[in-house]
Design a protein around this motif. Structure first.
Motif, PDB file in Angstrom:
ATOM      1  N   THR A 274       0.821  -1.018  -0.170  1.00 29.19           N
ATOM      2  CA  THR A 274       0.136  -0.346  -0.162  1.00 29.19           C
ATOM      3  C   THR A 274       1.218   1.039  -0.076  1.00 29.19           C
ATOM      4  O   THR A 274       0.663   2.076  -0.442  1.00 29.19           O
ATOM      5  N   ILE A 278       0.826   4.409  -2.686  1.00 27.82           N
ATOM      6  CA  ILE A 278       0.775   5.423  -2.505  1.00 27.82           C
ATOM      7  C   ILE A 278       2.484   6.596  -3.252  1.00 27.82           C
ATOM      8  O   ILE A 278       1.925   7.194  -3.914  1.00 27.82           O
ATOM      9  N   GLN A 282       1.207   8.784  -6.715  1.00 26.23           N
ATOM     10  CA  GLN A 282       2.650  10.705  -5.899  1.00 26.23           C
ATOM     11  C   GLN A 282       2.825  11.163  -5.795  1.00 26.23           C
ATOM     12  O   GLN A 282       3.288  12.702  -6.566  1.00 26.23           O
TER      13      GLN A 282
END
Length: 343
Positions: A274, A278, A282
């Motif tokens: 995870t 991310i 990003q």
């Protein structure tokens, strides 16, 4: 009184151990297909690592800038900078992986289909059972093959490390297994297993559902019959859907497996899949999850077609051997024939 020769003859391997025979045949077919398509897999892995934003935390993206190149330029760059044979760097653990994954998945799937799920009353095997069975078999096979996948990904990146002036991590495939085991223990060999089995489940779901749907549509609604053209078009569509579903998990898996680690085997860039997801979105945008999509799709199609064609040929020759044996046309008293078909 002498015993008739037919009564004393041992049945061939395929009749005594059908699942083991299917495992060997599928493993051999997958190995040949892997050798033929491995340059696409290497290109895919290199593309997945390019522009990795998390490396900025270690300052590596500044010291070693690497422009993002497409599939063709990446493959040509490997040939020019490292040599033609480097397109097969990491192929040994890839073969290990396919023997475990492809053979294990097929045997597990057949066991689930025949023993766990079974056919319906009209002797038809529903699509939903095929999808669930395929996903479960893929997850089990991928989990067992994770150590070989880990070594494969890391060896595929060794050439890039050498160009960047970094020390090579491994002297060979067996040294890679030993080093990972020494630094991270048994748990270290299963680094990245979560996105790896997620990818396997998604790829099998997309592959099975799309392949059967497209094949049935072509046979029922077009002039095509069930032949190599139908299987090829079905593989093209199923590979596309499988790649769309599985590429994001594949990118996350590759980055977690290849990230630098401390002496205890703990990753320095990502805490979990995870966290990797991310950071990728990003730092590089959503489309970074689809780096390496094109070679992944092409490889999936070629791998499926080649492995299935080879498996069909192997099963055909096996069936011919069984027929000759059972009909008495094959002389089982011959030392050569008994050693090949009756071991």
């Amino acid at each position: 009184m002498s015993v008739p020769e037919e009564e004393g003859a041992r049945p061939p391997l395929a009749q005594r151990w059908p699942r083991a025979s299917k495992f060997l045949l599928s493993g051999c077919a997958a190995t040949v297909a892997e050798l033929a398509t491995f340059p696409l897999d290497l290109t895919k892995t290199r593309l997945q690592m390019q522009g990795e934003a998390a490396l900025a935390r270690l300052g590596e993206s500044v010291r070693h800038p690497a422009p993002y190149r497409g599939m063709v330029l990446t493959a040509l760059g490997i040939i020019q900078e490292e040599g033609f044979l480097k397109l097969w760097q990491g192929v040994t653990p890839a073969i290990y992986r396919h023997v475990v994954y492809s053979g294990g998945r097929m045997v597990t799937y057949e066991h689930l289909r025949e023993v766990v799920f079974g056919k319906s009353e009209d002797k038809h095997y529903p699509l939903w059972k095929s999808v669930i069975g395929g996903m479960m078999a893929g997850v089990i096979g991928q989990f067992l093959a994770n150590p070989t996948d880990l070594v494969k990904v890391q060896m595929q990146m060794e050439g890039k490390r050498k160009l960047e002036g970094k020390p090579l991590r491994f002297r060979g495939v067996h040294h890679a297994f030993a080093k990972i085991l020494a630094e991270g223990g048994i748990r270290g060999l299963w680094a990245g297993w979560v996105p790896n089995i997620q990818r396997a489940a998604l790829v099998n779901m997309g592959d099975l559902t799309t392949y059967d749907t497209v094949k049935h549509y072509l046979v029922l609604n077009t002039s095509l019959e069930e032949n190599i053209m139908t299987h090829g078009l079905s593989s093209l569509c199923s590979g596309l859907v499988a790649s769309i579903l599985g590429t994001p998990a594949d990118v996350i898996k590759s980055r977690i497996m290849n990230q630098p680690r401390d002496r205890q085997g703990k990753g320095l860039l990502y805490k979990s899949s995870t966290d990797c997801l991310i950071q990728a979105v990003q730092g590089e945008g959503f489309l970074s999850l689809y780096k390496g999509f094109l070679p992944s799709w092409l490889r999936m199609v070629k791998l499926f077609v080649l492995s299935n064609l080879l498996l069909l040929y192997l099963i055909y020759f096996q069936s011919v051997a069984i027929f000759l044996f059972s009909s008495g046309l094959w002389n089982s008293s011959s030392p050569k024939s008994s050693s090949i078909f009756s071991f």
